[in-house]
Design an enzyme around this catalytic site. Structure first.
Site, mmCIF file in Angstrom:
data_model
loop_
_atom_site.group_PDB
_atom_site.id
_atom_site.type_symbol
_atom_site.label_atom_id
_atom_site.label_comp_id
_atom_site.label_asym_id
_atom_site.label_seq_id
_atom_site.Cartn_x
_atom_site.Cartn_y
_atom_site.Cartn_z
ATOM 1 N N ASP A 55 -36.849 22.088 -22.668
ATOM 2 C CA ASP A 55 -35.929 20.974 -22.434
ATOM 3 C C ASP A 55 -34.482 21.465 -22.531
ATOM 4 O O ASP A 55 -34.202 22.441 -23.226
ATOM 5 C CB ASP A 55 -36.206 19.880 -23.484
ATOM 6 N N ASN A 115 -41.580 13.460 -13.757
ATOM 7 C CA ASN A 115 -40.379 14.090 -13.181
ATOM 8 C C ASN A 115 -40.119 13.704 -11.721
ATOM 9 O O ASN A 115 -39.007 13.893 -11.220
ATOM 10 C CB ASN A 115 -40.452 15.621 -13.306
HETATM 11 C C1 FPP Z 1 -36.114 19.969 -18.814
HETATM 12 O O1 FPP Z 1 -34.735 19.998 -18.761
HETATM 13 C C2 FPP Z 1 -36.682 20.814 -17.800
HETATM 14 C C3 FPP Z 1 -37.458 20.387 -16.763
HETATM 15 C C4 FPP Z 1 -37.808 19.005 -16.496
HETATM 16 C C5 FPP Z 1 -37.973 21.334 -15.812
HETATM 17 C C6 FPP Z 1 -38.310 22.640 -16.420
HETATM 18 C C7 FPP Z 1 -38.481 23.564 -15.353
HETATM 19 C C8 FPP Z 1 -38.103 24.838 -15.369
HETATM 20 C C9 FPP Z 1 -37.444 25.573 -16.463
HETATM 21 C C10 FPP Z 1 -38.433 25.613 -14.198
HETATM 22 C C11 FPP Z 1 -39.823 26.102 -14.340
HETATM 23 C C12 FPP Z 1 -40.140 26.809 -13.146
HETATM 24 C C13 FPP Z 1 -41.108 27.707 -13.018
HETATM 25 C C14 FPP Z 1 -41.269 28.393 -11.724
HETATM 26 C C15 FPP Z 1 -42.042 28.046 -14.133
HETATM 27 P P1 FPP Z 1 -33.998 18.639 -18.457
HETATM 28 O O2 FPP Z 1 -33.617 18.643 -17.019
HETATM 29 O O3 FPP Z 1 -34.816 17.482 -18.882
HETATM 30 O O4 FPP Z 1 -32.735 18.800 -19.359
HETATM 31 P P2 FPP Z 1 -31.876 17.624 -20.001
HETATM 32 O O5 FPP Z 1 -32.796 16.918 -20.973
HETATM 33 O O6 FPP Z 1 -30.784 18.365 -20.680
HETATM 34 O O7 FPP Z 1 -31.413 16.761 -18.881
#
Ligand code: FPP
Length: 238
Positions: free
Chosen positions: A18, A66
């Site tokens: 996250d 998502n």
């Molecule tokens: C959470 O950060 C992250 C996600 C919803 C996506 C995670 C995906 C990746 C790291 C890419 C993975 C890819 C591969 C190819 C394995 P957020 O966007 O919820 O962060 P925030 O809470 O700060 O908004």
């Protein structure tokens, strides 16, 4: 568990990655730039975990919820999957890592399904760590799909619901060949499960770090494992 410098390395680790969005926002960058940096971290952590002797690493890459994000962000994440599938394959080959995907892949575009299939089939013979990517994954959705398949088998007389055990039901889950996480790490400070591995985390130790996922590194991983080492696991006993 393997012993490295006195530290017991958990054999199965799961991570809720996250904080990509907040990492980007802090720098005045787009959320998608945060996800791109997050992918770099995934690559590095696969290597670090494999070297430390972790046997199973499961990451939450894309949840069933998502899809509700903006079209721009969802498209950006799909583009990242496309780009990183090739890099992951190389990383898996170099580190003798087997790749598996859990979640309902059928909702992804055809070319992404094909690259996931390829990642799994081309790494199936690797004997080192297993890297599990949860994509279009939700714990409730997984249990719902498992229950539906179990019900079909019961209807066909292949199984008897009055005899159902937890072990038998586990065989219907996406994680059937994957041990439950010993350690669940969540980055960026939030204290919730967010529908991740609901069945499997029944007795997992949870460690929360304030570090945003793009900044997570081997040192932070070791700190999480050290905190895990201080826990007494009783699995409901005394
Ligand atoms: C959470 O950060 C992250 C996600 C919803 C996506 C995670 C995906 C990746 C790291 C890419 C993975 C890819 C591969 C190819 C394995 P957020 O966007 O919820 O962060 P925030 O809470 O700060 O908004």
């Amino acid at each position: 568990m393997e012993d490295i410098n006195g530290l017991s390395i958990p054999s199965s680790i799961a991570i809720i990655m996250d904080g990509n969005g907040r990492w980007a926002q802090k720098r005045g960058l787009s959320r998608n730039m945060g996800h791109k940096e997050g992918c770099r971290t995934v690559e590095q952590i696969i290597e670090d975990c494999a070297r430390l002797g972790v046997k199973y690493l499961t990451v939450y890459a894309f949840s069933t919820e998502n899809w509700k994000r903006s079209e721009d962000e969802v498209t950006g994440l799909m583009q990242l999957f496309r780009y990183y599938a090739g890099r992951l394959l190389a990383k898996a080959r170099d580190n003798n890592v087997r790749v598996l995907m859990i979640g309902d892949r059928s909702r992804f575009p055809k070319d992404i399904i094909a690259s996931i299939d390829r990642l799994e089939s081309e790494t199936a013979g690797n004997t080192g760590m297993t890297f599990v990517m949860a994509a279009n994954y939700g714990g409730r959705d997984e249990i719902r799909r498992a229950a539906a398949r179990y019900a079909m088998d019961a209807k066909d007389g292949k199984t008897d619901p009055s005899e159902l055990t937890e072990e038998e039901f586990s065989e219907y889950l996406d994680t059937k060949s994957i041990p439950d996480p010993d350690l669940l790490i969540r980055t960026s400070g939030e204290l919730r499960l967010s529908n991740f591995l609901l069945w499997q985390c029944a007795y997992s130790e949870i460690v929360i770090t304030d570090v945003y996922w793009p900044d997570f590194d081997r040192d932070e991983l070791i700190r999480c494992i050290t905190e895990f080492n201080g826990r007494k696991r009783r699995f409901g006993g005394v």
